[in-house]
Scaffold this active site. Structure first.
Site, mmCIF file in Angstrom:
data_model
loop_
_atom_site.group_PDB
_atom_site.id
_atom_site.type_symbol
_atom_site.label_atom_id
_atom_site.label_comp_id
_atom_site.label_asym_id
_atom_site.label_seq_id
_atom_site.Cartn_x
_atom_site.Cartn_y
_atom_site.Cartn_z
ATOM 1 C CB CYS A 127 15.490 3.479 -14.731
ATOM 2 S SG CYS A 127 14.899 4.754 -13.913
ATOM 3 C CE LYS A 160 -11.949 -17.296 11.903
ATOM 4 N NZ LYS A 160 -10.836 -17.335 11.052
#
Length: 669
Positions: A408, A116
């Site tokens: 933040c 493959k």
């Protein structure tokens, strides 16, 4: 030199160079030096330039690359390029063998096993022996025309040894040695390197400039015949032999096996030999060899019953976890990522791996300084499998998730029934940046040329903070950014301008309203028709719409009950961004002349933008008929994601197949 002599010499050089190419790139048995090959090629190029009337599309000179393309055209495959089911262990292979034998009631089935190849699947079309078109697999139904780039791959014959019309399927790949050389060159030039040979092959094949593809030294193995005119071949192994005789490069390491034990032995053999190949493989493909038996077995909803792909086990390696980094997504979810001492896993260097969430860190007792086992899930995504507790020294540090957002510093919360920690600050810069990336993405505003890298540049330069800021960008601002020139800046400004004409559902999806995906955005757009009407809708009105639940309705109402959002919508209006639905409503379809009138249509697979029930209603409103099975009377199959057996039936009955994008284009005409 007379025209007659020039023509004769050109033909001699073409024959000679085709022979050299075949010997080197297909047989791996070169007969001349590189210098001699180059001398002949340069002579051919010079003669063709001096005598353009003798130029041919299958001349070996086209392999150096031609005109730069503007775009890759879409190609609908005559027969779908289906995917295979997977096997991950010996038990899966034996189950496959049992199913095959039960399906054909024949104990003497023979299998063919092939490596493959880990590359890019493509289809090759030949008419009377001449290469006329090549395409990527795409979604299996529709791919992209990459003919000019494929012509630069010397393992692909431009003319076959017989004047036969056929479609072959294969895998384009980059040899390991070429991959190493390419990345060395990119490093020297200060460019980003490719992660693995598969990505390098795919990136090279999809270059708009064929000359770049020509320099990348790609190769290709052909692994099958999709169809061939006026010829019946009884077995897959014989079709591979036939392809080899025609001049294609087929993988020599295939083997026919009489029993599943022989198949398992082949798998084990190549699992050991795999590192010694000059190309990447990620498994073994096992097929029933007899074509008549293949047809008898047929397909399931997802894949052929007569074939399976054995996937090699994910390679696991040990390395040290040196830290944990946090990232904030567009919805505020905080995700931990392991920082690792660099280690090679499945062909690439891995420095980071996903840890998913805080619960996983606790469950696996992962600490900073631990030695951990790392693998790639599906050979793609790095993840931490487990900790090697025997290697602990006592100096490892327990990790605790922070209480405040790393971007933040707002307090993090864990919402009811959620595992993840979330930042709920709407002005968090990390969320804003990720939201902007989503806003311009393909299923949202689809702004070509505006991806993650450019968004980050614009954000860091403080040019954009809201979605509306994108429509205030100028060419002068773009020219201040790295890698932007006059042409690229002009193109991007035009792409942003073009996006103003999008239909309402794209804008709605781009806003990133929690729980609202592409399908729901389309439902809202069609129902309310304008943004103003949607903004005014109550929770009860939203819940009354079919398939809209309480959570989504609450989320939409909450989103629009925000002054900043209303200000954003006002800015969109001022910049001329369309906020109306441009699609066709079912109620309006009765009086429309349509392609679908009188047609019999089959829907299969998952439709992402429009559900199958909605698609059925619209086809019927346009005078079409929707049935559940494919037959000779079927006019069209619309195939979504994971479409399976109905594609095979469509091929059998020679029925036209569309993907969802093509279907929506026709529906919205």
């Amino acid at each position: 030199m007379s025209k007659e002599i020039a023509k004769k010499r050109i033909e001699e050089l073409r024959d000679l160079l085709n022979t050299f190419n075949y010997q080197y790139h297909v047989l791996d048995n070169p007969s001349v030096s590189d210098a001699e090959y180059d001398r002949n090629m340069q002579e051919l190029i010079k003669l063709e330039a001096e005598n353009p009337e003798f130029m041919s599309e299958d001349s070996p000179s086209v392999r150096v690359g031609g005109t730069i393309l503007d775009i890759f055209e879409k190609v609908t495959h005559k027969s779908p390029m289906l995917s295979l089911g997977n096997a991950f262990n010996e038990g899966d292979l034996r189950d496959f063998d049992r199913r095959v034998r039960q399906g054909i009631d024949d104990a003497n089935v023979r299998y063919i096993c092939e490596l493959k190849i880990d590359g890019l699947a493509v289809s090759l079309h030949y008419e009377k022996g001449r290469f006329i078109q090549g395409a990527t697999r795409g979604d299996g139904v529709t791919g992209e025309d990459i003919t000019q780039n494929l012509k630069t791959i010397k393992a692909i014959p431009l003319r076959l040894n017989e004047e036969v019309t056929l479609e072959a399927r294969g895998e384009a790949y980059m040899p390991k040695r070429s991959f190493v050389k390419l990345n060395e060159e990119k490093e020297q030039n200060g460019e980003d390197v490719f992660a693995n040979p598969r990505n390098a092959a795919a990136g090279s094949i999809r270059q708009l400039d064929p000359k770049i593809a020509a320099k990348r030294n790609l190769s290709m193995f052909v692994y099958g015949l999709a169809n061939v005119e006026e010829k019946t071949i009884p077995s897959h192994s014989e079709s591979l032999d036939f392809l080899g005789e025609l001049g294609f490069k087929t993988n020599p390491n295939r083997r026919t096996c009489e029993t599943i034990e022989e198949v398992i032995a082949y798998v084990e053999e190549w699992q050991e030999k795999r590192p010694h190949l000059d190309y990447e493989i990620d498994g073994i493909v096992i097929k029933v060899d007899d074509v008549a038996l293949q047809e008898s077995l047929g397909t399931t909803a997802k894949s052929p019953r007569w074939a399976i792909a054995y996937k090699f086990p994910a390679e696991e390696v040990v390395t040290r976890l040196t830290g944990i980094e946090l990232s904030v997504g567009r919805t505020g979810v905080v995700t931990p990522t392991a920082e690792l001492e660099p280690v090679r896993v499945a062909g690439t260097i891995v420095r980071r791996a996903s840890l998913h969430n805080e619960d996983l860190i606790r469950e696996k007792d992962i600490r900073i300084g631990d030695y951990v086992v790392v693998k790639k899930a599906g050979d793609i995504i790095p993840e931490v499998v487990n900790v090697i507790f025997d290697k602990r020294t006592g100096e490892e540090e327990e990790y605790r998730m922070p209480t405040h957002c790393p971007a933040c510093e707002s307090e993090l919360v864990r919402l009811e029934e959620e595992v993840a920690l979330r930042c709920i600050n709407p002005t968090c810069p990390a969320q804003i940046r990720e939201g902007l990336i989503h806003f311009v993405s393909r299923n949202a505003m689809n702004i070509d040329g505006l991806g993650e890298r450019v968004i980050t540049q614009l954000f860091d330069a403080d040019y954009i903070r809201t979605f509306a800021d994108l429509y205030a960008l100028t060419k002068e601002q773009l020219l201040q950014l790295e890698r932007f020139g006059e042409k690229s800046a002009t193109n991007l400004i035009q792409a942003i301008e073009n996006s103003k004409e999008n239909s309402l559902e794209r804008l709605l999806f781009g806003l990133g309203i929690r729980h609202v995906g592409a399908k729901a955005a389309r439902t809202f757009a069609e129902h309310f028709e304008t943004m103003d009407e949607l903004v005014k809708a109550t929770e009860e009105e939203l819940k009354a719409i079919n398939e809209i639940g309480e959570k989504m309705a609450q989320s939409v109402v909450t989103y629009f009950d925000n002054e900043d959002v209303l200000e954003l919508l006002q800015q969109f209006k001022e910049y001329g961004v369309n906020m109306t639905y441009k699609g066709i409503k079912i109620a309006d379809l009765q009086n429309v002349e349509s392609y679908f009138a009188g047609k019999t249509v089959v829907l299969t697979g998952k439709l992402e933008v429009m559900g199958r029930s909605e698609a059925k209603k619209k086809i019927e409103a346009l005078g079409g008929k929707v049935t559940g099975s494919v037959s000779k009377s079927t006019d069209l199959v619309v195939a979504g994601e994971s479409a399976g057996s109905k594609l095979a039936q469509a091929e059998k009955h020679n029925v036209e197949v569309w993907n969802e994008e093509r279907f929506l284009q026709e529906l919205n005409k």
